[in-house]
Design an enzyme around this catalytic site. Structure first.
Site, PDB file in Angstrom:
ATOM      1  N   LYS A  22       0.849  -1.213   0.000  1.00  0.00           N
ATOM      2  CA  LYS A  22       0.000   0.000   0.000  1.00  0.00           C
ATOM      3  C   LYS A  22       0.873   1.247   0.000  1.00  0.00           C
ATOM      4  CE  LYS A  22      -1.655   1.619   4.035  1.00  0.00           C
ATOM      5  NZ  LYS A  22      -1.363   3.033   4.339  1.00  0.00           N
ATOM      6  N   ASN A  23       1.892   1.271   0.865  1.00  0.00           N
ATOM      7  CA  ASN A  23       2.680   2.502   1.036  1.00  0.00           C
ATOM      8  C   ASN A  23       3.668   2.728  -0.088  1.00  0.00           C
ATOM      9  OD1 ASN A  23       1.177   3.018   3.235  1.00  0.00           O
ATOM     10  ND2 ASN A  23       2.728   2.455   4.740  1.00  0.00           N
ATOM     11  N   ARG A  94      -3.928  10.884   4.340  1.00  0.00           N
ATOM     12  CA  ARG A  94      -2.757  11.757   4.457  1.00  0.00           C
ATOM     13  C   ARG A  94      -1.851  11.616   3.248  1.00  0.00           C
ATOM     14  NH1 ARG A  94       0.797  14.333   7.366  1.00  0.00           N
ATOM     15  NH2 ARG A  94       2.999  13.868   7.068  1.00  0.00           N
ATOM     16  N   CYS A 118      -4.467  12.867  12.309  1.00  0.00           N
ATOM     17  CA  CYS A 118      -5.244  11.624  12.254  1.00  0.00           C
ATOM     18  C   CYS A 118      -5.121  11.002  13.637  1.00  0.00           C
ATOM     19  CB  CYS A 118      -4.718  10.717  11.163  1.00  0.00           C
ATOM     20  SG  CYS A 118      -3.139  10.009  11.566  1.00  0.00           S
ATOM     21  N   ARG A 123       0.962  14.882  12.680  1.00  0.00           N
ATOM     22  CA  ARG A 123       1.487  14.622  11.340  1.00  0.00           C
ATOM     23  C   ARG A 123       1.633  15.889  10.500  1.00  0.00           C
ATOM     24  NH1 ARG A 123      -0.894   9.009   9.375  1.00  0.00           N
ATOM     25  NH2 ARG A 123       1.093   8.984   8.257  1.00  0.00           N
ATOM     26  N   ASP A 309       4.706   0.509  11.958  1.00  0.00           N
ATOM     27  CA  ASP A 309       3.453  -0.058  11.425  1.00  0.00           C
ATOM     28  C   ASP A 309       3.239  -1.503  11.854  1.00  0.00           C
ATOM     29  OD1 ASP A 309       3.562   1.700   8.217  1.00  0.00           O
ATOM     30  OD2 ASP A 309       3.093   2.344  10.253  1.00  0.00           O
ATOM     31  N   ILE A 331       8.033   6.870  16.821  1.00  0.00           N
ATOM     32  CA  ILE A 331       7.737   7.550  15.552  1.00  0.00           C
ATOM     33  C   ILE A 331       6.501   8.431  15.656  1.00  0.00           C
ATOM     34  CG2 ILE A 331       7.271   7.225  13.084  1.00  0.00           C
ATOM     35  CD1 ILE A 331      10.068   6.303  13.886  1.00  0.00           C
ATOM     36  N   ARG A 401      -8.748  -0.121   4.356  1.00  0.00           N
ATOM     37  CA  ARG A 401      -7.793   0.828   3.776  1.00  0.00           C
ATOM     38  C   ARG A 401      -6.470   0.135   3.441  1.00  0.00           C
ATOM     39  NH1 ARG A 401      -6.708   6.082   6.972  1.00  0.00           N
ATOM     40  NH2 ARG A 401      -5.409   6.226   5.116  1.00  0.00           N
TER      41      ARG A 401
HETATM   42  C1  EPZ Z   1       4.549   6.863   6.133  1.00  0.00           C
HETATM   43  O1  EPZ Z   1       3.829   7.955   6.693  1.00  0.00           O
HETATM   44  C2  EPZ Z   1       3.561   5.710   6.064  1.00  0.00           C
HETATM   45  N1  EPZ Z   1       2.438   6.070   5.213  1.00  0.00           N
HETATM   46  C3  EPZ Z   1       3.059   5.373   7.474  1.00  0.00           C
HETATM   47  O2  EPZ Z   1       2.208   4.231   7.364  1.00  0.00           O
HETATM   48  C4  EPZ Z   1       4.261   5.010   8.336  1.00  0.00           C
HETATM   49  O3  EPZ Z   1       3.821   4.758   9.655  1.00  0.00           O
HETATM   50  C5  EPZ Z   1       5.269   6.166   8.342  1.00  0.00           C
HETATM   51  O4  EPZ Z   1       5.648   6.482   6.968  1.00  0.00           O
HETATM   52  C6  EPZ Z   1       6.528   5.837   9.119  1.00  0.00           C
HETATM   53  O5  EPZ Z   1       7.133   4.704   8.592  1.00  0.00           O
HETATM   54  C7  EPZ Z   1       2.591   6.019   3.869  1.00  0.00           C
HETATM   55  O6  EPZ Z   1       3.655   5.702   3.358  1.00  0.00           O
HETATM   56  C8  EPZ Z   1       1.395   6.384   3.040  1.00  0.00           C
HETATM   57  P1  EPZ Z   1       6.798  10.174   8.213  1.00  0.00           P
HETATM   58  P2  EPZ Z   1       4.501   9.443   6.692  1.00  0.00           P
HETATM   59  O7  EPZ Z   1       6.796  11.399   7.394  1.00  0.00           O
HETATM   60  O8  EPZ Z   1       5.257   9.648   5.435  1.00  0.00           O
HETATM   61  C9  EPZ Z   1       6.797  13.396  11.708  1.00  0.00           C
HETATM   62  C10 EPZ Z   1       0.263   2.940   7.700  1.00  0.00           C
HETATM   63  O9  EPZ Z   1      -0.233   2.441   8.716  1.00  0.00           O
HETATM   64  N2  EPZ Z   1       6.864  14.375  10.603  1.00  0.00           N
HETATM   65  O10 EPZ Z   1       7.991   9.269   8.176  1.00  0.00           O
HETATM   66  O11 EPZ Z   1       3.458  10.400   7.047  1.00  0.00           O
HETATM   67  C11 EPZ Z   1       5.419  12.744  11.760  1.00  0.00           C
HETATM   68  O12 EPZ Z   1       4.533  13.561  12.501  1.00  0.00           O
HETATM   69  C12 EPZ Z   1       0.815   4.361   7.745  1.00  0.00           C
HETATM   70  O13 EPZ Z   1       0.377   2.366   6.585  1.00  0.00           O
HETATM   71  C13 EPZ Z   1       7.052  15.717  10.898  1.00  0.00           C
HETATM   72  O14 EPZ Z   1       7.163  16.094  12.071  1.00  0.00           O
HETATM   73  O15 EPZ Z   1       5.524   9.273   7.911  1.00  0.00           O
HETATM   74  C14 EPZ Z   1       5.684  11.432  12.437  1.00  0.00           C
HETATM   75  O16 EPZ Z   1       5.710  11.616  13.834  1.00  0.00           O
HETATM   76  C15 EPZ Z   1       0.624   5.000   9.109  1.00  0.00           C
HETATM   77  N3  EPZ Z   1       7.104  16.619   9.880  1.00  0.00           N
HETATM   78  C16 EPZ Z   1       7.088  11.065  11.931  1.00  0.00           C
HETATM   79  O17 EPZ Z   1       7.674  12.300  11.458  1.00  0.00           O
HETATM   80  C17 EPZ Z   1       6.973  16.239   8.557  1.00  0.00           C
HETATM   81  O18 EPZ Z   1       7.046  17.104   7.662  1.00  0.00           O
HETATM   82  C18 EPZ Z   1       7.081  10.032  10.814  1.00  0.00           C
HETATM   83  O19 EPZ Z   1       6.455  10.617   9.721  1.00  0.00           O
HETATM   84  C19 EPZ Z   1       6.781  14.871   8.268  1.00  0.00           C
HETATM   85  C20 EPZ Z   1       6.734  13.949   9.305  1.00  0.00           C
END
Ligand code: EPZ
Length: 423
Positions: A22-23, A94, A118, A123, A309, A331, A401
Site C-alpha cells: 500500500k505505502n 494523508r 489523524c 502529522r 506499522d 515515531i 484501507r
Molecule cells: C509513512 O507515513 C507511512 N504512510 C506510514 O504508514 C508510516 O507509519 C510512516 O511512513 C513511518 O514509517 C505512507 O507511506 C502512506 P513520516 P509518513 O513522514 O510519510 C513526523 C500505515 O499504517 N513528521 O515518516 O506520514 C510525523 O509527525 C501508515 O500504513 C514531521 O514532524 O511518515 C511522524 O511523527 C501510518 N514533519 C514522523 O515524522 C513532517 O514534515 C514520521 O512521519 C513529516 C513527518
C-alpha cells in the site's frame, strides 16, 4: 458499519498470498503527474486507499484505468492539469500530500489541502515544505491549503538536510527533484523499501537517482520523464502482520512472496521470541518453536529499525508471551490506542507516554472491541485468533484501507473469521 467476528482456538496451516505494498503504491501513483507518457503499475493491492488516490489523481486530470481486478493500474496525465488537491479528498488520506512535489515539478505551482491530523498523531508537513522551499518554492498556508509556487516556474536543485528521516518528505522531494534544474541531495533521507521502489520506477522513466536505500540520495534533474511499467514491491507490513498469526494461534503458515530483507529487524525480534522463520522459494514459512512466545523489548525506528506499522501487531503477540515486554513507540505520539482494547480482552498492559509495558498472560477472553486506526484494527483480529470465545472488531472500514481480502486470507489458513454486515 461492518464488523469482523473472530472465534478463537483454531491453529493455522497453509499459505497466505502477500499483496503489493500500500505505502509503495500510494507514492508510485502520483508519479503519473510527472510525465505525459503512460505509467503502468502491476501487483497493485486492491484497497480503499488506492481508490481514494485514484479519485484524487482523476480530479487533477490524470486518467487511471483499473485492469485485472485492480491488480494493474494504467495511468496517463496529458493535457490540462488541475493543480488544486481538494480538502474533501485529501482529508480522507494523508498520503494525498504526495501530489505536492509532482504538481510543483510538472506545473510550477500547486494548491494542496493540509491533510490534517489523524488518530495516531498531528502529522505536520514542515519537513516537506522546508525542503521544497530550499528548492525555490514559495509556500504559504492559507485557509487550510498550502499554496506553493516555484520561483521562475521551475524548481532548482538544492542540498537538503532532513531533521528526521521522514518517509513522505523523502518521497515528495525525490519526485520534485527529478525535473528540477540541477542536482538535489537529500541528507538523512528515509531508507524504507518503498523509497527504493519509488526510485526504481523513476529511473525506469529516465530519472537520474543514486543512493536510494541509504541516508543520502542524489537526484540529477532531467528535462522530461518517459513511459514505464513497474511492479509494486511486496507489502512488508502485511507480510509481518500475517507472520504473527501462526505465532499467536499455533500451527505453521507460509507467507507467499515474503522476503526477510524487507523485515530484518522484525525477524530478529521474532527469533528472540522463539519463532522460526524459514526463507523458501515460495516465501517465508513461520512457526513457533516452543508452545509459548518469549517476551521481547521493542523500540520503533525508521528503516532499517523495527517498523512502527508493526508495533500494534507485535503487542498483540506479546500479550500471550512468557514474561514482560517493553514497547517504545518513537515515531508517532499517539499509537497505543489498541492497548485499552486489548486490556478489555484481559491483556495486562500499562501505557506511560510513549512506552507500553506488556505482562504476558495465559489466556485472553474474546470481547467486542473498537478499531481505531489501520494497524490497531488488525492487531485486535490477531489477538482474537487465540482468545477464548468470540471477538467482534467494530469499525472495520479502517481495515479495508490497508488489508485486501483480510477475511479470506485469515480463513484460508483455518482461522474462524467472518465479516458481519453493519446494520
Ligand atoms: C509513512 O507515513 C507511512 N504512510 C506510514 O504508514 C508510516 O507509519 C510512516 O511512513 C513511518 O514509517 C505512507 O507511506 C502512506 P513520516 P509518513 O513522514 O510519510 C513526523 C500505515 O499504517 N513528521 O515518516 O506520514 C510525523 O509527525 C501508515 O500504513 C514531521 O514532524 O511518515 C511522524 O511523527 C501510518 N514533519 C514522523 O515524522 C513532517 O514534515 C514520521 O512521519 C513529516 C513527518
Amino acid at each position: 458499519m461492518d464488523s469482523i467476528l473472530v472465534k478463537g482456538g483454531n491453529t493455522l496451516q497453509g499459505d497466505i498470498p502477500i499483496a503489493g505494498a500500500k505505502n509503495a503504491a500510494l507514492t508510485l501513483m502520483p508519479v503519473t503527474l510527472l510525465s505525459d507518457e503512460p505509467l503502468t503499475l502491476t501487483n497493485t493491492p486492491r484497497l480503499s486507499d488506492i481508490k481514494t488516490m485514484t479519485t484524487l489523481l482523476e480530479s487533477l486530470g490524470a486518467e487511471v484505468t483499473s485492469l485485472q481486478d485492480g491488480k494493474v493500474l494504467a495511468m496517463s496525465t496529458h493535457g490540462a492539469i488541475n493543480t488544486t488537491a481538494d480538502y474533501e479528498i485529501v482529508r480522507k488520506m494523508r498520503a494525498s500530500n504526495l501530489v505536492l512535489g509532482p504538481l510543483l515539478a510538472r506545473e510550477g505551482h500547486a494548491i494542496v489541502s493540509l491533510p490534517g491530523g489523524c488518530a495516531i498523531g498531528a502529522r505536520p508537513m514542515d519537513i516537506h515544505t522546508d525542503g521544497l522551499a530550499k528548492m525555490g518554492a514559495q509556500i504559504d498556508l492559507r485557509d487550510g491549503y498550502l499554496h506553493a509556487k516555484a520561483d521562475g516556474g521551475k524548481l532548482k536543485g538544492a542540498v537538503i538536510d532532513f531533521p528526521f528521516a521522514s518517509v513522505g518528505a523523502t518521497e515528495n522531494i525525490m519526485m520534485a527533484a527529478t525535473l528540477a534544474k540541477g542536482t538535489t541531495v537529500i541528507n538523512n533521507a528515509a531508507r524504507e523499501p518503498e523509497i527504493v521502489d519509488l526510485a526504481t520506477c523513476l529511473r525506469a522513466m529516465g530519472a537520474q537517482i543514486d543512493g536510494d536505500g541509504s541516508p543520502t540520495i542524489t537526484i540529477q534533474g532531467v528535462d522530461r520523464l518517459g513511459a514505464a511499467t513497474h511492479a509494486v514491491v511486496t507489502d512488508r507490513i502485511e507480510l509481518g502482520t500475517y507472520m504473527l498469526a501462526p505465532v499467536i494461534a499455533g500451527g505453521e503458515v507460509t507467507c507467499l512472496g515474503g522476503r526477510i530483507d524487507l523485515l530484518a529487524a522484525f525477524c530478529e525480534k521474532l527469533d528472540a521470541a522463539g519463532v522460526s522463520v524459514t526463507e523458501t522459494d515460495a516465501g517465508l514459512k513461520v512457526a513457533l518453536r516452543g508452545d509459548r512466545p518469549k517476551a521481547v523489548d521493542v523500540t520503533t525506528e525508521p528503516f532499517p529499525g523495527f517498523p512502527t506499522d508493526l508495533q500494534a501487531q507485535m503487542m498483540a503477540m506479546l500479550c500471550f508471551a512468557d514474561g514482560t515486554s517493553v514497547l517504545e513507540e518513537k515515531i508517532f505520539e499517539n499509537r497505543f490506542m489498541h492497548a485499552p482494547e486489548l486490556v478489555r480482552m484481559g491483556a495486562d498492559i500499562d501505557v506511560q507516554g510513549g512506552t507500553a509495558t506488556v505482562r504476558g498472560v495465559d489466556m485472553l477472553k474474546g470481547a467486542p472491541v473498537m478499531a481505531t486506526d489501520l494497524r490497531a484494527s488488525v492487531s485486535l483480529i490477531l489477538a482474537g485468533l487465540a482468545a477464548e470465545g468470540e471477538t467482534l472488531v467494530n469499525r472495520v472500514y479502517h481495515l479495508d484501507r490497508g488489508y485486501e481480502k483480510v477475511v479470506r486470507k485469515f480463513a484460508g489458513v483455518g482461522a474462524n473469521v467472518e465479516r458481519v454486515k453493519g446494520q
